[in-house]
Structures are given as C-alpha cells and as structure tokens.
Motif scaffolding. Structure first.
Motif, mmCIF file in Angstrom:
data_model
loop_
_atom_site.group_PDB
_atom_site.id
_atom_site.type_symbol
_atom_site.label_atom_id
_atom_site.label_comp_id
_atom_site.label_asym_id
_atom_site.label_seq_id
_atom_site.Cartn_x
_atom_site.Cartn_y
_atom_site.Cartn_z
ATOM 1 N N GLN A 125 -7.158 -6.361 5.276
ATOM 2 C CA GLN A 125 -7.210 -6.032 3.856
ATOM 3 C C GLN A 125 -8.284 -4.987 3.562
ATOM 4 N N GLU A 126 -9.451 -5.133 4.140
ATOM 5 C CA GLU A 126 -10.515 -4.141 3.918
ATOM 6 C C GLU A 126 -10.138 -2.788 4.507
ATOM 7 N N LEU A 127 -9.475 -2.808 5.661
ATOM 8 C CA LEU A 127 -9.037 -1.555 6.273
ATOM 9 C C LEU A 127 -7.993 -0.877 5.386
ATOM 10 N N GLU B 253 -8.141 2.752 3.555
ATOM 11 C CA GLU B 253 -7.045 3.714 3.681
ATOM 12 C C GLU B 253 -6.610 4.210 2.301
ATOM 13 N N GLN B 254 -6.526 3.304 1.328
ATOM 14 C CA GLN B 254 -6.137 3.678 -0.032
ATOM 15 C C GLN B 254 -7.194 4.558 -0.689
ATOM 16 N N PHE C 128 -4.891 6.861 9.794
ATOM 17 C CA PHE C 128 -4.340 6.725 11.143
ATOM 18 C C PHE C 128 -4.661 7.967 11.977
ATOM 19 N N ASP C 129 -4.401 9.150 11.401
ATOM 20 C CA ASP C 129 -4.669 10.413 12.104
ATOM 21 C C ASP C 129 -6.158 10.580 12.371
ATOM 22 N N GLN D 202 -4.093 -2.920 13.436
ATOM 23 C CA GLN D 202 -4.123 -3.463 12.076
ATOM 24 C C GLN D 202 -3.376 -2.556 11.107
ATOM 25 N N LEU D 203 -3.549 -1.241 11.252
ATOM 26 C CA LEU D 203 -2.835 -0.313 10.372
ATOM 27 C C LEU D 203 -1.332 -0.356 10.628
#
Length: 72
Positions: A26-28, A32-33, A45-46, A68-69
């Motif tokens: 969730q934190e990851l 990302e957001q 991811f990149d 996780q992603l």
C-alpha cells in the motif's frame, strides 16, 4: 498515512530513501501515485529498473519492490 502531492521530481537519493522506507504494498502504491503527479518523473517501475541497472539499489530490494508493483 497522509499523502502529500509532490511538486518536483525527487532526486535518486530521495527516491531510494522513500523506497527503503515503504512498509508494504500500500505504501509503495501511494508512492507510485505521488510520483505520477510529477510532470517529468518516469513511472516508478521504470525508475526502479533504472536504479537496479545503475546498481544504486540491491537486487533483493529491487526484486521485492518490482514484485509488489507487479501484483497490484
């Protein structure tokens, strides 16, 4: 966790610290957001893949984060 928007692209060191501090999927995903709101920031991811190629993060950390992603 309160999510604050980012106004500028973080440095690699700042991103690495943030990645190391993520305590779960969730934190990851929140990171990302937040990065997605920054105009010139690449997808997380990149960015993780690039950090791995440059040997800025360990293979273990990168594998954990990418898994996780991928599962979200």
């Amino acid at each position: 966790m309160v999510m604050t928007p980012m106004s500028v692209k973080p440095t690699e060191d700042t991103l690495i610290d943030a990645l190391r501090g993520c305590q779960g999927r969730q934190e990851l995903k929140q990171l990302e957001q937040r990065l997605a709101t920054v105009e010139d920031a690449p997808p997380l991811f990149d960015w993780i893949c690039d950090l791995l190629v440059k040997r800025r993060v360990s293979r273990i950390l990168a594998a954990k984060l990418l898994l996780q992603l991928h599962k979200t």
